[in-house]
Design an enzyme around this catalytic site. Sequence first.
Site, PDB file in Angstrom:
ATOM      1  N   HIS A   1       0.871  -1.169   0.000  1.00  0.00           N
ATOM      2  CA  HIS A   1       0.000   0.000   0.000  1.00  0.00           C
ATOM      3  C   HIS A   1       0.918   1.232   0.000  1.00  0.00           C
ATOM      4  CE1 HIS A   1      -2.821   2.944   1.783  1.00  0.00           C
ATOM      5  NE2 HIS A   1      -3.792   2.130   1.426  1.00  0.00           N
TER       6      HIS A   1
ATOM      7  N   ASP B   1       3.383  -4.615   7.859  1.00  0.00           N
ATOM      8  CA  ASP B   1       2.208  -3.751   7.768  1.00  0.00           C
ATOM      9  C   ASP B   1       0.971  -4.640   7.942  1.00  0.00           C
ATOM     10  OD1 ASP B   1       0.036  -2.250   7.061  1.00  0.00           O
ATOM     11  OD2 ASP B   1       0.775  -1.684   5.069  1.00  0.00           O
TER      12      ASP B   1
ATOM     13  N   GLN C   1      -4.175  -4.995   6.871  1.00  0.00           N
ATOM     14  CA  GLN C   1      -5.131  -6.003   6.397  1.00  0.00           C
ATOM     15  C   GLN C   1      -4.910  -7.344   7.078  1.00  0.00           C
ATOM     16  OE1 GLN C   1      -7.595  -5.170   4.540  1.00  0.00           O
ATOM     17  NE2 GLN C   1      -6.876  -3.163   3.864  1.00  0.00           N
TER      18      GLN C   1
ATOM     19  N   LYS D   1      -9.912  -0.798  11.012  1.00  0.00           N
ATOM     20  CA  LYS D   1     -10.087  -1.971  10.155  1.00  0.00           C
ATOM     21  C   LYS D   1     -10.401  -3.226  10.959  1.00  0.00           C
ATOM     22  CE  LYS D   1      -7.724  -0.746   5.906  1.00  0.00           C
ATOM     23  NZ  LYS D   1      -7.223   0.613   5.957  1.00  0.00           N
TER      24      LYS D   1
ATOM     25  N   CYS E   1      -4.840   2.604  -3.617  1.00  0.00           N
ATOM     26  CA  CYS E   1      -3.595   3.127  -3.037  1.00  0.00           C
ATOM     27  C   CYS E   1      -2.471   2.113  -3.168  1.00  0.00           C
ATOM     28  CB  CYS E   1      -3.775   3.538  -1.576  1.00  0.00           C
ATOM     29  SG  CYS E   1      -4.938   4.873  -1.372  1.00  0.00           S
TER      30      CYS E   1
END
Lengths: 422, 155
Positions: free
Chosen positions: A139, A216, A219, A242, A380
């Site tokens: 991302h 990261d 997600q 999220k 993104c």
Amino acid sequence: MNTLAPLAEARRESVFVPAFDAEAARRDFPILATPVIHGRAFLDSAASAQKPMQVIDAVRRCYEAEYANIHRGVYELSALATKNFEVARDKVRTFLNARESSEIIFVRGGTEGVNLVAYAYGDKFIGEGDEIILTYLEHHSNIVPWQLLAERVGAKIRPVPIDDAGELIMEEYEKLLGPRTKMVAVTHASNALGTLPPVKQMIEMAHAQGAVVLIDGAQGAPHLKVDVQDLDCDFYVFSGHKVYGPSGIGVLYGKKAHLLAMPPWQGGGDMIESVSFEKTTFAPPPNKFEAGTPHISGATGLAAAIDYVTKLGLDNIAAHEHALLEEATQRMRQIPGVRIYGEAKNKAAILSFMIDGAHPHDVGTIFDHHGVAVRAGHHCAQPVMERYGIPGTVRASFALYNTRHDVNLLIEAVDKVKEIFK
Amino acid sequence: MSSELRELYQEVILDHGRTPRNFHKPEGANHHANGHNPLCGDRVTVHLKLKDDKVEDVGFEGSGCAISMASTSLMTEVLKGKTVTEAHALFHRFHDLLTGSEDSAGDAAVDTDDFERLMVLAGVREYPMRVKCATLGWHTMEAAIGTEADKVSTE
């Protein structure tokens, strides 16, 4: 806490034994009953998830009954607010299985977490000629902070390519790794394709070269059980919004040794030990990295969100989402003119696709008309779109409150697009 | 299909979206600008051949959704032969059409036939998120007019 109770009830009612009762869970999300969403399919949780009553109530309770600034007042209310904030930190510690709660830093979101590491760790430990390995799956939030760092210190960015299925090419990763590699920053789950890179193996390989690794988890945390000790990652970031928590709150996990060695990022109140005009000494982590009044109600809400998904069972949620992904993928594959992007063996519940002759944005508008909310565009993640030579995709992402009804609507919506863009 | 959706995706729009007109760089074009919508990734380059304040020729290149491609394609058709002032006026009327405001409704500089051709895009009004798609080419055209003309080639 008896986590099995709702399950047992579902079993009594039905011959079909679901691992997880999404219909019951839907009732926890007030927004799903509002006219804007009711009867429609919300398939954009990878952008931001909806909030259960439990989270909304926790935020409300914070402001209604337990609010004062933290770490300051000697009065009872401030002590209570401080306690709640630190309890929230410890819940995050358990959620990530970190060793100590001082390794948990509250930030605004995943993006701020990456920026914090790029500045506070990067500026001190990464220098001219050093290399930062990223991947084509990242991302923008896990690309741009590193580019800014590279410009500041004269380091180089080295991206790991992907194959047609959207899997990282591990031989290339191995080739890129070397004595100059100082940082590897990789996603736990691709937001555009759903790919789950083999992060544990990648971390091991990076460590063998003396590089540190940031994962990261924007997600990853909503869909996968995270164990930072088992992964042995140096840094892990995720966003509260999220994982069904509030927006504006996120988490940076860092190994204690790193956090101790890193200089502060932002200066202000709450992050100091003592201040004079000659010299300021800093508080130990996590406070060293939490300048100013934090998002107090956000931390409370995030803790409630963690309680919520933990109670439902992250494995149950993941299995449910995966079943929906499988069904949607199988049915999409049978529709002529639909191309799926991202067919990695291990995937998060994200389905990215294109419909021949229709631009993703037109698809998004037609889907919306048919009651299906999806993300359309480059997500993104422009490098991955360029890799496939496409302007973007349509992305359906599944969350715990999605059902087969949503999959049906999605498939019907594809037919509507094909009717218009014959 | 709902009537709003049918109005948005009229056959004319689908046709111009699929096969945009004047989709090239015209010979002698002397003003150029790139337009980009970073939110959706749509990109267009508009080329104008301006002479004595008049649009002698116009073309474009790029990629985007049906709405942005069709809008830019229709724009090139109506702009040929217009003065710069007429081009600006047309854009203002068109912009008002999409946003539902009436500021320049009585603008005398706008040719009624041209404006009627652009009316096929009126359906965008119901989709505020898509106004940017429909105006990308027009904003780029305005930027191109504002650029300095290419140096005249002596070849």
